[in-house]
Scaffold this active site. Structure first.
Site, PDB file in Angstrom:
ATOM      1  N   SER A  32       9.584  12.515  -2.802  1.00 30.94           N
ATOM      2  CA  SER A  32       8.988  11.170  -2.789  1.00 30.94           C
ATOM      3  C   SER A  32       9.926  10.148  -2.166  1.00 30.94           C
ATOM      4  O   SER A  32       9.483   9.099  -1.706  1.00 30.94           O
ATOM      5  CB  SER A  32       8.602  10.733  -4.206  1.00 30.94           C
ATOM      6  OG  SER A  32       9.745  10.682  -5.036  1.00 30.94           O
TER       7      SER A  32
ATOM      8  N   HIS B  62      16.220  12.134  -8.338  1.00 28.81           N
ATOM      9  CA  HIS B  62      17.354  12.626  -7.546  1.00 28.81           C
ATOM     10  C   HIS B  62      18.463  13.097  -8.500  1.00 28.81           C
ATOM     11  O   HIS B  62      18.932  12.331  -9.352  1.00 28.81           O
ATOM     12  CB  HIS B  62      17.920  11.523  -6.662  1.00 28.81           C
ATOM     13  CG  HIS B  62      17.016  11.081  -5.544  1.00 28.81           C
ATOM     14  ND1 HIS B  62      15.876  11.760  -5.166  1.00 28.81           N
ATOM     15  CD2 HIS B  62      17.105  10.022  -4.693  1.00 28.81           C
ATOM     16  CE1 HIS B  62      15.304  11.136  -4.145  1.00 28.81           C
ATOM     17  NE2 HIS B  62      16.023  10.075  -3.846  1.00 28.81           N
TER      18      HIS B  62
ATOM     19  N   VAL C 194       6.396   2.998  -2.513  1.00 35.06           N
ATOM     20  CA  VAL C 194       7.160   2.082  -3.367  1.00 35.06           C
ATOM     21  C   VAL C 194       6.294   0.887  -3.750  1.00 35.06           C
ATOM     22  O   VAL C 194       6.345   0.402  -4.889  1.00 35.06           O
ATOM     23  CB  VAL C 194       8.470   1.648  -2.670  1.00 35.06           C
ATOM     24  CG1 VAL C 194       9.234   0.654  -3.525  1.00 35.06           C
ATOM     25  CG2 VAL C 194       9.344   2.860  -2.362  1.00 35.06           C
TER      26      VAL C 194
ATOM     27  N   GLN D 113      17.742  15.722  -3.548  1.00 33.04           N
ATOM     28  CA  GLN D 113      16.828  14.590  -3.576  1.00 33.04           C
ATOM     29  C   GLN D 113      15.359  15.012  -3.484  1.00 33.04           C
ATOM     30  O   GLN D 113      14.985  15.894  -2.711  1.00 33.04           O
ATOM     31  CB  GLN D 113      17.161  13.629  -2.426  1.00 33.04           C
ATOM     32  CG  GLN D 113      18.564  13.058  -2.562  1.00 33.04           C
ATOM     33  CD  GLN D 113      18.934  12.042  -1.498  1.00 33.04           C
ATOM     34  OE1 GLN D 113      20.082  12.009  -1.076  1.00 33.04           O
ATOM     35  NE2 GLN D 113      18.001  11.220  -1.061  1.00 33.04           N
TER      36      GLN D 113
ATOM     37  N   SER E  61      -4.409  -2.717   7.600  1.00 34.79           N
ATOM     38  CA  SER E  61      -4.904  -2.840   6.218  1.00 34.79           C
ATOM     39  C   SER E  61      -5.345  -4.269   5.887  1.00 34.79           C
ATOM     40  O   SER E  61      -6.123  -4.472   4.943  1.00 34.79           O
ATOM     41  CB  SER E  61      -3.792  -2.444   5.226  1.00 34.79           C
ATOM     42  OG  SER E  61      -3.374  -1.130   5.470  1.00 34.79           O
TER      43      SER E  61
ATOM     44  N   CYS F  58      18.107   4.690  -3.059  1.00 39.73           N
ATOM     45  CA  CYS F  58      17.830   5.369  -4.334  1.00 39.73           C
ATOM     46  C   CYS F  58      18.932   6.347  -4.742  1.00 39.73           C
ATOM     47  O   CYS F  58      19.233   6.497  -5.936  1.00 39.73           O
ATOM     48  CB  CYS F  58      16.490   6.088  -4.258  1.00 39.73           C
ATOM     49  SG  CYS F  58      16.214   6.982  -2.721  1.00 39.73           S
TER      50      CYS F  58
ATOM     51  N   ARG G 293      17.624  17.555   0.692  1.00 39.19           N
ATOM     52  CA  ARG G 293      16.243  17.374   0.209  1.00 39.19           C
ATOM     53  C   ARG G 293      15.807  18.689  -0.423  1.00 39.19           C
ATOM     54  O   ARG G 293      15.987  19.762   0.162  1.00 39.19           O
ATOM     55  CB  ARG G 293      15.326  17.027   1.394  1.00 39.19           C
ATOM     56  CG  ARG G 293      13.902  16.687   0.984  1.00 39.19           C
ATOM     57  CD  ARG G 293      13.753  15.300   0.422  1.00 39.19           C
ATOM     58  NE  ARG G 293      13.969  14.250   1.399  1.00 39.19           N
ATOM     59  CZ  ARG G 293      14.239  12.984   1.073  1.00 39.19           C
ATOM     60  NH1 ARG G 293      14.324  12.615  -0.190  1.00 39.19           N
ATOM     61  NH2 ARG G 293      14.433  12.084   2.011  1.00 39.19           N
TER      62      ARG G 293
ATOM     63  N   THR H 181       0.811  -1.226   0.000  1.00 40.43           N
ATOM     64  CA  THR H 181       0.000   0.000   0.000  1.00 40.43           C
ATOM     65  C   THR H 181       0.842   1.272   0.000  1.00 40.43           C
ATOM     66  O   THR H 181       0.312   2.362  -0.211  1.00 40.43           O
ATOM     67  CB  THR H 181      -0.919   0.017   1.242  1.00 40.43           C
ATOM     68  OG1 THR H 181      -0.102  -0.246   2.396  1.00 40.43           O
ATOM     69  CG2 THR H 181      -2.011  -1.032   1.141  1.00 40.43           C
TER      70      THR H 181
HETATM   71  N1  LIG Z   1      10.329   6.231  -1.456  1.00 41.12           N
HETATM   72  C1  LIG Z   1      11.479   5.984  -2.077  1.00 41.12           C
HETATM   73  O1  LIG Z   1      11.879   6.650  -3.061  1.00 41.12           O
HETATM   74  C2  LIG Z   1      12.355   4.862  -1.612  1.00 41.12           C
HETATM   75  C3  LIG Z   1      13.504   4.606  -2.338  1.00 41.12           C
HETATM   76  C4  LIG Z   1      14.317   3.556  -1.983  1.00 41.12           C
HETATM   77  C5  LIG Z   1      13.981   2.783  -0.894  1.00 41.12           C
HETATM   78  N2  LIG Z   1      12.870   3.040  -0.167  1.00 41.12           N
HETATM   79  C6  LIG Z   1      12.559   2.157   0.963  1.00 41.12           C
HETATM   80  O2  LIG Z   1      11.380   1.383   0.651  1.00 41.12           O
HETATM   81  C7  LIG Z   1      10.661   1.131   1.843  1.00 41.12           C
HETATM   82  C8  LIG Z   1       9.234   1.610   1.677  1.00 41.12           C
HETATM   83  O3  LIG Z   1       9.219   3.014   1.505  1.00 41.12           O
HETATM   84  P1  LIG Z   1       7.864   3.794   1.179  1.00 41.12           P
HETATM   85  O4  LIG Z   1       8.269   5.180   0.876  1.00 41.12           O
HETATM   86  O5  LIG Z   1       7.061   3.028   0.209  1.00 41.12           O
HETATM   87  O6  LIG Z   1       7.102   3.727   2.622  1.00 41.12           O
HETATM   88  P2  LIG Z   1       5.567   3.940   2.944  1.00 41.12           P
HETATM   89  O7  LIG Z   1       4.899   4.738   1.895  1.00 41.12           O
HETATM   90  O8  LIG Z   1       5.517   4.439   4.347  1.00 41.12           O
HETATM   91  O9  LIG Z   1       4.930   2.450   2.920  1.00 41.12           O
HETATM   92  C9  LIG Z   1       5.200   1.477   3.915  1.00 41.12           C
HETATM   93  C10 LIG Z   1       4.462   0.167   3.631  1.00 41.12           C
HETATM   94  O10 LIG Z   1       4.773  -0.772   4.682  1.00 41.12           O
HETATM   95  C11 LIG Z   1       3.567  -1.176   5.340  1.00 41.12           C
HETATM   96  N3  LIG Z   1       3.811  -1.326   6.771  1.00 41.12           N
HETATM   97  C12 LIG Z   1       4.070  -0.341   7.679  1.00 41.12           C
HETATM   98  N4  LIG Z   1       4.219  -0.876   8.915  1.00 41.12           N
HETATM   99  C13 LIG Z   1       4.035  -2.206   8.788  1.00 41.12           C
HETATM  100  C14 LIG Z   1       4.045  -3.311   9.706  1.00 41.12           C
HETATM  101  N5  LIG Z   1       4.283  -3.134  11.012  1.00 41.12           N
HETATM  102  N6  LIG Z   1       3.807  -4.548   9.220  1.00 41.12           N
HETATM  103  C15 LIG Z   1       3.565  -4.747   7.905  1.00 41.12           C
HETATM  104  N7  LIG Z   1       3.515  -3.749   6.997  1.00 41.12           N
HETATM  105  C16 LIG Z   1       3.763  -2.498   7.429  1.00 41.12           C
HETATM  106  C17 LIG Z   1       2.558  -0.085   5.070  1.00 41.12           C
HETATM  107  O11 LIG Z   1       1.248  -0.645   5.185  1.00 41.12           O
HETATM  108  P3  LIG Z   1      -0.019   0.239   5.723  1.00 41.12           P
HETATM  109  O12 LIG Z   1      -0.505   1.042   4.548  1.00 41.12           O
HETATM  110  O13 LIG Z   1      -0.988  -0.805   6.117  1.00 41.12           O
HETATM  111  O14 LIG Z   1       0.489   1.078   6.854  1.00 41.12           O
HETATM  112  C18 LIG Z   1       2.933   0.277   3.615  1.00 41.12           C
HETATM  113  O15 LIG Z   1       2.406  -0.696   2.748  1.00 41.12           O
HETATM  114  C19 LIG Z   1      11.416   1.822   2.972  1.00 41.12           C
HETATM  115  O16 LIG Z   1      12.261   0.882   3.604  1.00 41.12           O
HETATM  116  C20 LIG Z   1      12.213   2.887   2.252  1.00 41.12           C
HETATM  117  O17 LIG Z   1      13.369   3.253   2.955  1.00 41.12           O
HETATM  118  C21 LIG Z   1      12.035   4.063  -0.507  1.00 41.12           C
END
Ligand SMILES: NC(=O)c1ccc[n+]([C@@H]2O[C@H](COP(=O)([O-])OP(=O)(O)OC[C@H]3O[C@@H](n4cnc5c(N)ncnc54)[C@H](OP(=O)(O)O)[C@@H]3O)[C@@H](O)[C@H]2O)c1
Length: 346
Positions: A181, A244, A14, A178, A39, A150, A237, A11
């Site tokens: 997002s 980026h 990413v 950066q 969820s 990233c 940022r 959800t």
């Molecule tokens: N954004 C970027 O550009 C980017 C780039 C490289 C790496 N990353 C890495 O990718 C990962 C995700 O980033 P994001 O930006 O997508 O984060 P995000 O938008 O906060 O999404 C987090 C996801 O994890 C789920 N989640 C949260 N707590 C949980 C739990 N206790 N048990 C199971 N599921 C849980 C959430 O579900 P709910 O909706 O149910 O809360 C949601 O599906 C991070 O580790 C981040 O560092 C991000």
């Protein structure tokens, strides 16, 4: 034959990008979506705050989100893409690997562990060979592989291109600009970032400095030796949405001309995987490019854009850019998944 795949953290920012890439993918079929307990049990459409500029795929919208546990994911889904917060990934990825799933993960936990391949397929796909050691030492039927941060993915392919051209890398300085997002939807508020720049991003600088040396290191069949170059990073940022941009200064053992550096970038080979762009590095002659708004979608968001190559006081200076949620996150995991399938690890 398609491979049935799941998305852990489906959800999130990413996770949504993963669905956008996986739904039309010719080799993969989305068969499981997990998120937090809040969820779980609900249709995806009701719990994902969809913020991508293509609609939620109809069938995905109707799928029921499950809890993020091995018991909740069907056994005939061998490959999982993980986009969980790293604190959650640190707890749940191991049980999935123990249960026999191959996990291609974005989260930063375990990236620097010696038997966990940290891979950009076009740069160091051979590091997947460490999976034999991982499986033997940990007793796993599954496996854990990581893609880098990233901002690391944005500049490392350019360094790999220079190394491939025989240019010895000694010192690298990189300053990042950066996009918001990269912090996820709840990362920075509009009051913090509009009309502003924030010259600090958590532990980001250390990630660029350590991950880049692991990625360019040598795996000799038993252990991985990091590259000896020294890397110093400064992370900022800025109020762009995606993409980026990075300024890079390198000192090398040789003295390449800007033309030789441009050539090394342009000639660096890509792969024939579904998500690999051709060329991998798109070189701009115009010193005002690349720019995030104009150039983040080169190669369908999977290429690295480079430009502004010139001599500096220390050696060579240039700029590079990548789409942080495509090449830098979801696309990076999918590409790792494609190589894992091609090489028989799934
Ligand atoms: N954004 C970027 O550009 C980017 C780039 C490289 C790496 N990353 C890495 O990718 C990962 C995700 O980033 P994001 O930006 O997508 O984060 P995000 O938008 O906060 O999404 C987090 C996801 O994890 C789920 N989640 C949260 N707590 C949980 C739990 N206790 N048990 C199971 N599921 C849980 C959430 O579900 P709910 O909706 O149910 O809360 C949601 O599906 C991070 O580790 C981040 O560092 C991000």
């Amino acid at each position: 034959m398609t491979v049935r795949v799941g998305v852990l953290g489906a959800t999130g920012a990413v996770g949504q990008r993963l669905i956008q890439l996986l739904e039309p993918h010719p080799e993969f079929e989305i068969a499981a979506l997990t998120a937090s307990d809040e969820s779980a049990g609900h249709p995806y459409r009701d719990v994902a705050k969809w913020r991508i500029d293509t609609p939620i795929p109809e069938e995905v919208g109707e799928m029921t989100v499950t809890a993020t546990t091995p018991e909740a994911v069907p056994d005939d889904v061998p490959l999982l893409f993980s986009s969980l917060p790293s604190s959650v990934g640190a707890k749940v990825e191991t049980p999935f690997c123990e249960a026999g799933y191959v996990v291609s993960s974005n989260s930063s936990n375990a990236r620097m562990e010696s038997d966990v391949p940290l891979v950009i397929p076009e740069v160091n796909g051979d590091h997947f060979e460490a999976l034999e050691i991982q499986r033997e030492e940990r007793g796993w039927d599954g496996a854990l592989v990581k893609n880098p941060n990233c901002s690391t993915i944005t500049f490392v392919p350019t360094l790999a291109a220079l190394a491939e051209a025989g240019i010895g890398l000694e010192t690298v300085h990189v300053a990042t600009l950066q996009a918001v997002s990269g912090a996820g939807y709840d990362g920075v508020t509009s009051m913090e970032i509009i009309d502003n720049a924030i010259p600090h991003i958590g532990s980001e600088e250390a990630k660029l400095e350590t991950e880049s040396r692991k990625l360019l290191g040598e795996f000799d069949g038993t252990a991985l030796a990091d590259h000896e170059m020294e890397v110093a990073a400064s992370c900022n940022r800025i109020p762009t949405i995606d993409g980026h941009l990075e300024n890079v200064w390198i000192e090398t053992s040789e003295d390449p001309s800007p033309e030789e550096v441009r050539e090394a970038f342009a000639e660096y080979p890509s792969l024939s995987l579904h998500s690999s762009p051709e060329p991998l590095i798109h070189v701009f002659e115009d010193p005002e490019r690349p720019q995030p708004r104009l150039d983040r979608t080169v190669g369908d968001g999977m290429a690295i854009a480079a430009g502004g190559v010139r001599e500096s006081t220390f050696g060579i200076q240039y700029n590079c850019l990548a789409h942080n949620t495509l090449r830098g996150a979801a696309g990076a995991s999918v590409l790792n998944g494609e190589l894992l399938v091609e090489e028989g690890y799934v």
